[in-house]
Design an enzyme around this catalytic site. Structure first.
Site: not given
Ligand SMILES: Cc1cc2nc3c(=O)[nH]c(=O)nc-3n(C[C@H](O)[C@H](O)[C@H](O)COP(=O)(O)OP(=O)(O)OC[C@H]3O[C@@H](n4cnc5c(N)ncnc54)[C@H](O)[C@@H]3O)c2cc1C
Ligand SMILES: Cc1ncc(C[n+]2csc(CCOP(=O)(O)OP(=O)(O)O)c2C)c(N)n1
Ligand SMILES: [Mg+2]
Lengths: 156, 564
Positions: B50, B112-113, B162, B474
């Site tokens: 799911e 159940f469920q 249901k 990471m």
């Molecule tokens: C491992 C990891 C590392 C990351 N490192 C980085 C990084 O280095 N740099 C980075 O940028 N991000 C990074 N991210 C992503 C970060 O966590 C956020 O998801 C991201 O920065 C959010 O982007 P955004 O500000 O564009 O917002 P979004 O989450 O895209 O939000 C959109 C915004 O726009 C608004 N909006 C929506 N529709 C409209 C509309 N029609 N008109 C006007 N406004 C609207 C919403 O209200 C909201 O405030 C990383 C994520 C991970 C998993």
């Molecule tokens: C569901 C979930 N569990 C744990 C994490 C924490 N986490 C972030 S990156 C990462 C490692 C991912 O490993 P892999 O898919 O091999 O990618 P790599 O960083 O090696 O490119 C983990 C465990 C997460 N982001 N999501």
């Protein structure tokens, strides 16, 4: 930043889940609730919720915006100039001087509302801080139970 | 029309012009599945978990711009879906998720469920409903679609007991949605917009800070026009990749934790941030007290709660960024002198020259960054790119040459490992003519690997490219840098044979150790049009750089890492 006490009124659609949306929002985002009261607004499909909370200006602004964002919320007011009242009831063992209790209650806009064989119940309605004073003062009558209603408020 | 609740669900989906539902049946939703069997209005895709149903609906929605639909049963079906729902909530993706519930007579009895589904989904949906009477279904479903796609989009969950799906009641889907407590602001305040334009005209070092909201608003063309006429440089968030063309000279790069040095320096030096649909996420701002200290802020966002949540905005503009830009562009043409920022461009060019985004080759070893670049060279605009979460995701965000919005599908806000493959299936379903690539990790791919079966059954030939570093890379990187190389529970030396794994489902697989093999494998996989895994052996200890260490300030990036 300075944490100030705030009173917020929220007008919401009368729906089964609406209170849980609001309390969930406060719990999930780490906002505190000092008191919360809710009752339907007569002759409408809305209820009015009065929330007393505390926070910095920025936190209060976020609280108001997040409340607004909930779909069943119609209006949110943060009160500046308001009349705020709270009610409290206190159960006291009989044997204390009834007239002394009565006099004290009177000073806080209250009265004795029930007398049974071994206890009486006194009620006051006043500003929340005054209710607090009353509850201090009533201590010498050895209260057995105290209940506060939480605040309700109206803009002047 | 007097029909059953289950039939109403079908009628509503057809009326909403839904073409595909991703789902998984079970007891409480069986009445609806019985009607799905009988209808021809939309396709149902049976995923194998799911969570994947919801991610697939997300991928479908991101690429098509339509509302994605997922359907699941009560209890464990619902709880399996919740990660996907939370993911869509964090990234503002419009979904309608329909779940079965135990009959009303059993609700509250620990049947159940039975699980309190709306209680669980409340904090991670835009809105949710428990439908207690079939006569409410038309209104509820219509509201659900409307809420999901309007304003700031998000997932809406509808839980249907249901007995309600069996109940016969009147169904009328023609009534317009009328929610008097929900009126999102679309048009920005014109006075405020005028003030913002004046501020831009007076600024010396303005910077466009582009966010995911632009993609949602389909406003990338307007952003491109605005930047062209004003010549204001731009940084993109992770969610905004593709808003500007990668070769646009005004695009600096991504900013934030793994953004480029130039992007982060520009953000630190700007005197006016023009934030468009971006939410000042902590991965972007780094240490808040040091963030963009010299800047005033214009913040355009459709969600008032995004504005001044993290940093105070001097020019808040609540509204749809497309509509706001339509007002801004003619004013900008009149009032903004595009030659005004020449000195600023030189400063930025210098930042770029000082520390360009890059990586170093190491003999014949395949560098993960090379793989990303190479896919870009070979497929470029013709591919839609999904990822999982980890280093591979950051390298993709940094190095893929994105050229259009909706080309980039990745889990930003929740960072959900397991997102990529099912999302890429939804992407392929939405845009079958383009190649759907999932750039993934050896950890992440195993979190929804069962979807190989879905891909084969429904002929959705996603190409999964594993940047295989035998690590939860990471996390390993953080352990190397900040935990004195104690690589606790991140070594993935023990691995399945990914080639055989794919083949056992009816897909194809390649194990790749050289660049030539990679080119050949990618070409072959794209041509064969069956689901594929390309298992690329890459440098184990590569780090994602540059990096703003957690809690650090943007201008203090770690540019290289030397083993201690
Ligand atoms: C491992 C990891 C590392 C990351 N490192 C980085 C990084 O280095 N740099 C980075 O940028 N991000 C990074 N991210 C992503 C970060 O966590 C956020 O998801 C991201 O920065 C959010 O982007 P955004 O500000 O564009 O917002 P979004 O989450 O895209 O939000 C959109 C915004 O726009 C608004 N909006 C929506 N529709 C409209 C509309 N029609 N008109 C006007 N406004 C609207 C919403 O209200 C909201 O405030 C990383 C994520 C991970 C998993
Ligand atoms: C569901 C979930 N569990 C744990 C994490 C924490 N986490 C972030 S990156 C990462 C490692 C991912 O490993 P892999 O898919 O091999 O990618 P790599 O960083 O090696 O490119 C983990 C465990 C997460 N982001 N999501
Ligand atoms: Mg890995």
């Amino acid at each position: 930043m300075e944490e100030a006490r705030r009173v917020i009124s929220v007008i919401v659609l009368n729906e089964a889940s609406v209170l849980s949306r609001i309390s969930g929002l406060f719990a999930g985002r780490g906002y505190n609730i000092d008191s919360l009261t809710v009752a339907p607004i007569p002759d409408s499909k809305y209820s009015r919720i009065t929330i007393v909370t505390a926070g910095s200006v920025r936190v209060i602004e976020q609280i108001i915006k997040q409340l607004h964002k909930l779909i069943p919320v119609l209006k949110v007011y943060e009160h500046a100039d308001l009349v705020e009242k709270e009610m409290a009831m206190v159960k006291i063992p009989l044997g204390e001087s009834i007239s002394d209790v009565e006099a004290l209650a009177h000073a806080y806009n209250g009265k004795i509302v029930n007398v049974s064989s071994d206890t009486l119940i006194v009620m006051v309605a006043d500003e929340p801080h005054r209710v607090g004073h009353f509850l201090e003062a009533i201590k010498r009558f050895h209260p057995k139970e105290i209940v506060r209603s939480g605040s309700v408020a109206l803009e002047r | 029309m007097q029909i059953s609740g289950a039939q109403m669900v079908i009628e509503a989906l057809i009326a909403e012009q839904v073409e595909v539902v991703f789902g998984y049946p079970g007891g409480a939703i069986m009445n609806v599945y019985d009607e799905i069997y009988k209808q021809k209005g939309f396709q149902h895709i049976l995923v194998r978990h799911e969570q994947a149903a919801v991610h697939a609906a997300e991928g479908y929605s991101k690429v098509s711009g339509k509302v994605g639909v997922a359907m699941i049963t009560s209890g464990p079906g619902f709880t399996n879906a919740i990660t996907g729902i939370a993911d869509a909530y964090m990234d503002s993706i419009p979904l309608v998720v329909i779940s079965g519930q135990v009959p009303m007579s059993l609700v509250g009895t620990d049947a159940f469920q039975e699980i309190d589904a709306v209680g669980i989904s409340r904090p991670c949906t835009k809105h949710n409903y428990l439908v207690t009477d079939a006569s409410d279904l038309a209104r509820v479903l219509k509201e659900a679609f409307y809420l999901a796609r309007s304003g700031r989009p998000g997932p809406v969950h509808v839980d249907i007991p249901k007995d309600v799906t069996a109940q016969i009641a009147n169904f009328d889907y023609s009534k317009d949605v009328e929610i008097e407590t929900y009126k999102p602001t679309v048009k920005g305040n014109v006075r405020q917009i005028k003030k913002a334009i004046e501020a831009i005209a007076a600024a010396k070092r303005p910077l466009l800070y582009l966010g995911g909201g632009i993609v949602n608003a389909n406003a990338a063309d307007l952003v491109r026009e605005f930047s062209k006429i004003t010549q204001i440089p731009a940084v993109e968030t992770f969610m905004a990749r593709g808003v500007l063309h990668h070769a646009d000279p005004l695009l600096i790069s991504m900013l934030g934790m793994h953004g480029s040095y130039a992007a982060n320096m520009a953000m630190s030096e700007t005197d006016l941030i023009i934030g468009l649909g971006a939410r000042f996420d902590d991965r972007v701002t780094g240490k808040l007290s040091e963030f963009a200290k010299h800047a005033q802020i214009i913040h355009v966002d459709i969600d008032p709660a995004s504005i001044s949540k993290i940093v105070n905005a001097h020019f808040p503009i609540v509204g749809d960024v497309k509509s706001v830009l339509e007002t801004m562009i003619p004013l900008a043409k009149e009032q903004i002198d595009p030659t005004r920022y020449d000195a600023w461009h030189k400063t930025i060019a210098n930042f770029n020259k000082l520390h360009p985004l890059g990586y170093s080759e190491e003999g014949d070893r395949i560098k993960p960054q090379w793989v990303v670049e190479r896919i870009g060279q070979l497929l470029g605009e013709d591919a839609n790119i999904s990822t999982d979460v980890g280093q591979h995701q950051m390298w993709t965000a940094q190095f893929y040459p994105f050229s259009r919005p909706r080309q980039w599908i990745s889990s930003g806000g929740l960072g959900t490992m397991g997102f990529g493959f099912p999302a890429a299936l939804g992407v392929k379903r939405a845009d079958p003519k383009r190649v759907s690539i999932n750039i993934t990790g050896d950890g992440s791919i195993l979190m929804n690997i069962q979807e190989l079966m879905t891909a084969v059954e429904y002929d959705l030939p996603v190409v999964n490219v594993i940047l295989n570093n035998n690590f939860l890379g990471m996390v390993r990187q953080w352990q190397t840098m900040f935990y004195d190389k104690r690589h606790s529970a991140t070594d993935l030396s023990l691995q399945p044979d990914f080639v055989k794994l794919s083949e056992s489902f009816g897909g194809i697989g390649y194990r790749v150790t050289t660049k030539e093999e990679f080119d050949a494998a990618l070409k072959d996989a794209v041509e064969k049009k069956v689901v594929a895994i390309i298992d690329v052996v890459v440098n184990r200890f590569e780090n994602v750089l540059p990096m703003v260490p957690a809690g650090g300030s943007l201008f203090n990036m770690m540019l290289e890492y030397k083993e201690k």
